[in-house]
Motif scaffolding. Structure first.
Motif, PDB file in Angstrom:
ATOM      1  N   PRO A 107       6.446  68.016  60.307  1.00 12.19           N
ATOM      2  CA  PRO A 107       5.092  68.336  59.861  1.00 12.19           C
ATOM      3  C   PRO A 107       5.051  69.629  59.080  1.00 12.19           C
ATOM      4  N   ALA A 108       4.275  69.626  58.016  1.00 16.09           N
ATOM      5  CA  ALA A 108       4.093  70.832  57.220  1.00 16.09           C
ATOM      6  C   ALA A 108       3.014  71.722  57.815  1.00 16.09           C
ATOM      7  N   LEU A 109       2.307  71.222  58.803  1.00 10.63           N
ATOM      8  CA  LEU A 109       1.326  72.006  59.542  1.00 10.63           C
ATOM      9  C   LEU A 109       1.606  71.837  61.025  1.00 10.63           C
ATOM     10  N   PRO A 110       1.289  72.831  61.856  1.00 10.15           N
ATOM     11  CA  PRO A 110       1.571  72.703  63.290  1.00 10.15           C
ATOM     12  C   PRO A 110       0.909  71.505  63.938  1.00 10.15           C
ATOM     13  N   ARG A 111      -0.217  71.088  63.426  1.00 13.08           N
ATOM     14  CA  ARG A 111      -0.918  69.962  64.029  1.00 13.08           C
ATOM     15  C   ARG A 111      -1.083  68.887  62.962  1.00 13.08           C
ATOM     16  N   LEU A 112      -0.602  67.704  63.287  1.00 12.75           N
ATOM     17  CA  LEU A 112      -0.629  66.601  62.324  1.00 12.75           C
ATOM     18  C   LEU A 112      -1.329  65.420  62.951  1.00 12.75           C
ATOM     19  N   ALA A 113      -2.343  64.903  62.266  1.00 20.60           N
ATOM     20  CA  ALA A 113      -3.122  63.808  62.841  1.00 20.60           C
ATOM     21  C   ALA A 113      -2.409  62.471  62.716  1.00 20.60           C
ATOM     22  N   GLU A 114      -1.713  62.258  61.601  1.00 21.22           N
ATOM     23  CA  GLU A 114      -1.083  60.959  61.379  1.00 21.22           C
ATOM     24  C   GLU A 114       0.272  61.147  60.716  1.00 21.22           C
ATOM     25  N   ALA A 115       1.161  60.174  60.913  1.00 24.04           N
ATOM     26  CA  ALA A 115       2.491  60.223  60.303  1.00 24.04           C
ATOM     27  C   ALA A 115       2.416  59.688  58.878  1.00 24.04           C
ATOM     28  N   MET A 116       1.697  60.412  58.016  1.00 24.40           N
ATOM     29  CA  MET A 116       1.525  59.950  56.645  1.00 24.40           C
ATOM     30  C   MET A 116       0.986  61.100  55.820  1.00 24.40           C
ATOM     31  N   TRP A 117       0.972  60.916  54.496  1.00 21.64           N
ATOM     32  CA  TRP A 117       0.285  61.882  53.645  1.00 21.64           C
ATOM     33  C   TRP A 117      -1.212  61.817  53.954  1.00 21.64           C
ATOM     34  N   LEU A 118      -1.790  62.965  54.210  1.00 20.01           N
ATOM     35  CA  LEU A 118      -3.236  62.992  54.419  1.00 20.01           C
ATOM     36  C   LEU A 118      -3.931  63.396  53.119  1.00 20.01           C
ATOM     37  N   ASP A 119      -3.546  64.535  52.577  1.00 18.75           N
ATOM     38  CA  ASP A 119      -4.014  64.974  51.279  1.00 18.75           C
ATOM     39  C   ASP A 119      -3.077  66.074  50.814  1.00 18.75           C
ATOM     40  N   VAL A 140      25.686  64.021  58.868  1.00 16.81           N
ATOM     41  CA  VAL A 140      26.466  63.991  57.631  1.00 16.81           C
ATOM     42  C   VAL A 140      25.602  63.653  56.422  1.00 16.81           C
ATOM     43  N   ARG A 141      24.356  63.291  56.671  1.00 15.09           N
ATOM     44  CA  ARG A 141      23.456  63.021  55.562  1.00 15.09           C
ATOM     45  C   ARG A 141      22.024  63.090  56.059  1.00 15.09           C
ATOM     46  N   MET A 142      21.139  63.687  55.232  1.00 11.33           N
ATOM     47  CA  MET A 142      19.711  63.656  55.489  1.00 11.33           C
ATOM     48  C   MET A 142      19.000  63.392  54.168  1.00 11.33           C
ATOM     49  N   ASP A 143      18.095  62.430  54.160  1.00 14.94           N
ATOM     50  CA  ASP A 143      17.299  62.134  52.973  1.00 14.94           C
ATOM     51  C   ASP A 143      15.839  62.406  53.290  1.00 14.94           C
ATOM     52  N   LEU A 144      15.176  63.068  52.370  1.00 17.16           N
ATOM     53  CA  LEU A 144      13.802  63.517  52.572  1.00 17.16           C
ATOM     54  C   LEU A 144      12.836  62.592  51.852  1.00 17.16           C
ATOM     55  N   THR A 145      11.799  62.138  52.579  1.00 17.79           N
ATOM     56  CA  THR A 145      10.730  61.338  51.976  1.00 17.79           C
ATOM     57  C   THR A 145       9.392  61.831  52.504  1.00 17.79           C
ATOM     58  N   GLU A 146       8.308  61.263  51.974  1.00 18.93           N
ATOM     59  CA  GLU A 146       6.996  61.524  52.553  1.00 18.93           C
ATOM     60  C   GLU A 146       6.954  60.956  53.975  1.00 18.93           C
ATOM     61  N   GLY A 147       5.941  61.358  54.728  1.00 22.90           N
ATOM     62  CA  GLY A 147       5.897  61.026  56.140  1.00 22.90           C
ATOM     63  C   GLY A 147       5.924  59.553  56.470  1.00 22.90           C
ATOM     64  N   ASN A 148       5.392  58.707  55.577  1.00 18.75           N
ATOM     65  CA  ASN A 148       5.402  57.272  55.850  1.00 18.75           C
ATOM     66  C   ASN A 148       6.493  56.547  55.068  1.00 18.75           C
ATOM     67  N   GLY A 149       7.556  57.267  54.711  1.00 17.76           N
ATOM     68  CA  GLY A 149       8.677  56.650  54.006  1.00 17.76           C
ATOM     69  C   GLY A 149       9.330  55.560  54.844  1.00 17.76           C
ATOM     70  N   ASN A 150       9.692  54.454  54.204  1.00 19.82           N
ATOM     71  CA  ASN A 150      10.254  53.304  54.901  1.00 19.82           C
ATOM     72  C   ASN A 150      11.711  53.570  55.269  1.00 19.82           C
ATOM     73  N   GLU A 151      12.009  53.617  56.562  1.00 13.89           N
ATOM     74  CA  GLU A 151      13.348  53.959  57.035  1.00 13.89           C
ATOM     75  C   GLU A 151      14.383  52.933  56.605  1.00 13.89           C
ATOM     76  N   ARG A 152      14.032  51.662  56.645  1.00 10.04           N
ATOM     77  CA  ARG A 152      14.992  50.616  56.289  1.00 10.04           C
ATOM     78  C   ARG A 152      15.341  50.674  54.812  1.00 10.04           C
ATOM     79  N   GLU A 153      14.362  50.924  53.965  1.00 10.08           N
ATOM     80  CA  GLU A 153      14.626  51.000  52.538  1.00 10.08           C
ATOM     81  C   GLU A 153      15.496  52.202  52.199  1.00 10.08           C
ATOM     82  N   VAL A 154      15.271  53.321  52.878  1.00  8.23           N
ATOM     83  CA  VAL A 154      16.085  54.519  52.625  1.00  8.23           C
ATOM     84  C   VAL A 154      17.527  54.268  53.030  1.00  8.23           C
ATOM     85  N   LEU A 155      17.744  53.645  54.190  1.00  5.98           N
ATOM     86  CA  LEU A 155      19.102  53.336  54.617  1.00  5.98           C
ATOM     87  C   LEU A 155      19.775  52.383  53.643  1.00  5.98           C
TER      88      LEU A 155
END
Length: 299
Positions: A42-54, A74-89
């Motif tokens: 989370p980019a803020l200490p309190r996050l309401a949902e696992a997604m872009w809010l604004d 050995v690897r980390m890929d960064l996406t927005e909060g609701n990034g699809n895990e299967r597609e990234v893999l």
């Protein structure tokens, strides 16, 4: 910001790192045991949902590949909060790995892509998965002792399985202690967990108790996420920009790899504290080296 430079440093450190965890049970596994999962930052200490809010309230997700026998990411890929895990893999598959995944990754097309990449998988699938049994296998005493209740070669049915074009796979059913909910549902709204779990894999010749043990070790990536967030201080992001967040993620990986190289062991809270004490002047070089030597003696 030069991501290629940081990735090059990480690759060099990984090449220098020998296996840390000794587990002879996995000696015959062909492929690097690689745990895969995603975790929110989370980019803020309190996050309401696992997604872009604004634009002012964001979350990011780190999609992580964690080598079990080295005990490091050995690897980390960064996406927005609701990034699809299967597609990234699917976009970052490598050859000669055994990808260990929870049921959120259970997708027949992904299984096919893993096999096409020259790797294998061990993945939990849903309890109501539909398949035709090709062969029921007799369970050994070791398998029964490990809680295995079924070992079968199966052909998954249904439109998605047919579309993926997968051949026969293996289903291993394992006894477990379910986490009962008062409401009869999980926290994500799904059905209550049963008394067994189903593991799917393409590895037909590995003893079923070893496959079960591989999946059991999937929890190591959750332990790493806790270490990464709470010990390395990456629980909250230091930047709102993608470049700044990427730097924080890469430096977290480098810190883990350096600790593992210096100590010959998986990073721990105590070792991280000693290194911090040294850099802040609260511990001498002799004290830090004595701590590392003590770890080496315990190996």
């Amino acid at each position: 910001f030069d991501p290629e430079l940081l990735r090059g440093i990480i690759g060099d450190l990984i090449e220098r790192l020998p296996p840390i965890t000794k587990n002879s049970a996995f000696d015959d596994i062909k492929g690097v045991l690689t745990l895969v999962d995603g975790s929110l930052l989370p980019a803020l200490p309190r996050l309401a949902e696992a997604m872009w809010l604004d634009d002012e309230h964001r979350a990011f997700k780190i999609h992580t590949h964690f080598e079990l026998l080295k005990g490091v990411p050995v690897r980390m890929d960064l996406t927005e909060g609701n990034g699809n895990e299967r597609e990234v893999l699917e976009a970052h598959l490598e050859k000669d790995r055994v990808y260990v995944m929870d049921r959120g990754y259970a997708k027949f097309v992904l299984f096919k892509r893993i096999l096409e990449a020259g790797s294998s998988f061990v993945c939990r699938v849903r309890d109501n998965s539909v398949f035709d049994v090709v062969q029921e296998r007799e369970l050994s005493k070791g398998a029964l002792a490990a809680g295995i209740v079924r070992d079968a070669v199966v052909q998954f049915t249904g439109s998605q399985a047919a579309e993926a074009g997968l051949g026969p796979l293996r289903i291993i059913e394992i006894e477990c202690t379910p986490h009962r909910k008062v409401t009869g549902h999980t926290s994500r709204g799904g059905p209550e967990q049963g008394d067994t779990i189903l593991i799917a894999t393409d590895m037909l010749e590995v003893p079923p108790e070893i496959v079960a043990l591989i999946y059991k070790h999937r929890w190591a990536i959750e332990t790493f996420f806790r270490f990464y967030k709470h010990v390395l201080g990456c629980r909250h992001l230091l930047s709102y920009g993608t470049d700044g967040i990427s730097i924080q993620v890469y430096l977290g990986i480098i810190a883990c790899l350096l600790i593992a190289l210096w100590t010959g062991r998986k990073p721990t809270l105590r070792t991280y504290e000693m290194i911090c004490f040294y850099f802040t002047g609260l511990a001498s070089q002799e004290e830090l080296l004595a701590h590392i030597e003590k770890l080496a003696a315990q190996s």
